[in-house]
Write a protein that holds these residues in place. Sequence first.
Motif, PDB file in Angstrom:
ATOM      1  N   THR A  76       0.913  -1.480  -0.021  1.00  0.00           N
ATOM      2  CA  THR A  76       0.560   0.295   0.150  1.00  0.00           C
ATOM      3  C   THR A  76       0.487   1.391   0.153  1.00  0.00           C
ATOM      4  O   THR A  76       2.071   1.317   0.600  1.00  0.00           O
ATOM      5  N   LEU A  77       0.769   2.297  -0.317  1.00  0.00           N
ATOM      6  CA  LEU A  77       1.468   3.306  -1.053  1.00  0.00           C
ATOM      7  C   LEU A  77       0.461   4.703  -0.179  1.00  0.00           C
ATOM      8  O   LEU A  77      -0.720   4.337  -0.720  1.00  0.00           O
ATOM      9  N   ALA A  78       1.421   5.383   0.606  1.00  0.00           N
ATOM     10  CA  ALA A  78       0.743   6.908   0.508  1.00  0.00           C
ATOM     11  C   ALA A  78       1.757   7.750   0.359  1.00  0.00           C
ATOM     12  O   ALA A  78       2.770   8.053   0.222  1.00  0.00           O
ATOM     13  N   GLU A  81       3.834  10.562   1.818  1.00  0.00           N
ATOM     14  CA  GLU A  81       5.411  10.681   2.125  1.00  0.00           C
ATOM     15  C   GLU A  81       6.209   9.973   1.698  1.00  0.00           C
ATOM     16  O   GLU A  81       7.172  10.615   1.873  1.00  0.00           O
ATOM     17  N   PHE A  82       5.936  10.479   0.098  1.00  0.00           N
ATOM     18  CA  PHE A  82       7.296  10.291  -0.609  1.00  0.00           C
ATOM     19  C   PHE A  82       8.250  10.989  -0.423  1.00  0.00           C
ATOM     20  O   PHE A  82       8.258  12.302  -0.395  1.00  0.00           O
ATOM     21  N   THR A  83       9.147  10.562  -0.851  1.00  0.00           N
ATOM     22  CA  THR A  83      10.353  11.715  -0.687  1.00  0.00           C
ATOM     23  C   THR A  83      11.320  11.191  -1.933  1.00  0.00           C
ATOM     24  O   THR A  83      11.812  12.202  -2.715  1.00  0.00           O
ATOM     25  N   ASP A  84      10.926  10.333  -2.447  1.00  0.00           N
ATOM     26  CA  ASP A  84      11.181  10.102  -4.132  1.00  0.00           C
ATOM     27  C   ASP A  84      10.968   8.976  -4.959  1.00  0.00           C
ATOM     28  O   ASP A  84      10.476   7.419  -4.404  1.00  0.00           O
ATOM     29  N   LYS A 130      10.380   5.436   1.746  1.00  0.00           N
ATOM     30  CA  LYS A 130       9.468   6.537   2.817  1.00  0.00           C
ATOM     31  C   LYS A 130       8.163   6.179   1.658  1.00  0.00           C
ATOM     32  O   LYS A 130       8.068   6.400   0.142  1.00  0.00           O
ATOM     33  N   GLY A 131       6.527   6.149   2.313  1.00  0.00           N
ATOM     34  CA  GLY A 131       5.700   5.896   1.967  1.00  0.00           C
ATOM     35  C   GLY A 131       5.223   4.547   1.042  1.00  0.00           C
ATOM     36  O   GLY A 131       4.183   4.628   0.900  1.00  0.00           O
TER      37      GLY A 131
END
Length: 325
Positions: A76-78, A81-84, A130-131
């Motif tokens: 599951t992706l958020a 929250e991604f940084t890359d 992240k995420g």
Amino acid sequence: MATPAARLVAVQALLVLGGAVVLGRSFQLQVLQHSRWEARARAIRMESDTIDARRGTIFDRNGVPLAESQEAYRITLAKNEFTDSAEVVRQLVRLPGFGAERVAKAMAKRYPSFYDELSAEEIAPLVGLKGVHFDVARRRVYPLEQLARPLLGRLDDKGRASGGVERMLDTLLTGTPGLATYLRDAKNNVVKIPNSIIRSPVAGNDVYLTIDNALQGIVEGELRRAVAEYQAKGGDVVVLDVRSGELLASASLRTDTATGRVIPNLGALVEANEPGSTAKLFTAAAVLRERADTTPVSGEGGIWRIALPGGKSRAIEDVHRESGM
């Protein structure tokens, strides 16, 4: 027109009244209705979830696993929250069954989710990004692939036992799920809390069968070869240990008249079977055990004469007459 002193008194009265209302409301909420609002806050912020219990492993007589449960992971992706995000996409498209088009379509959603069950090795490049979040699921695998599959049975998409040993021993193999609690913050993010596990899961029991995996493989291969060679409608093989009666191997094949496919099933164990003349072996064994008279009698031409009281006799004729004894 009111004097400044009167106005000041009015303002002070309003402030006192407002303060009294605030204090009264605070007292009502924090003292009189404390339990009610605490329960409501807990209901909103605290949730519980079950922890899957490991299903027992099915072994053959030599300890070789025939069916076992392994941990699998769903992604599951958020995106917030991604940084890359580019690296996340790059790693996703490398996964088996994940293509660039599928990933791009999923990324258009607010919270992309993938329900593929992936191994720990497959998700390793995504761990730490992240995420990217993982949900743990358990999947049933059969290390020897199709060996003894009708005998073992299977689990359906909802984890329910269907057929074979899986269903027959379901209550033994099924464990007891655990229970855990967690909190959500104002942004609905999961917050881990100490001692969140209320009840630990209890794994199911392992089961050892009398089946010998090597012998089972030989039986299945030879039965399939024989059915093909003789163009038979089907065949059954059952191998028992004559000393203990233990089932060492069992295989059945049936030819589908509509498609011509040869399909494995449990025919040898579940279909009614007429033993025919093979039952004569048990009759002969019983005669020998009872030490009955086994002196040969005349049966020339398929006719036996049985002595009766009073010097009489009775003829018994074989329906399959043959010359000689």
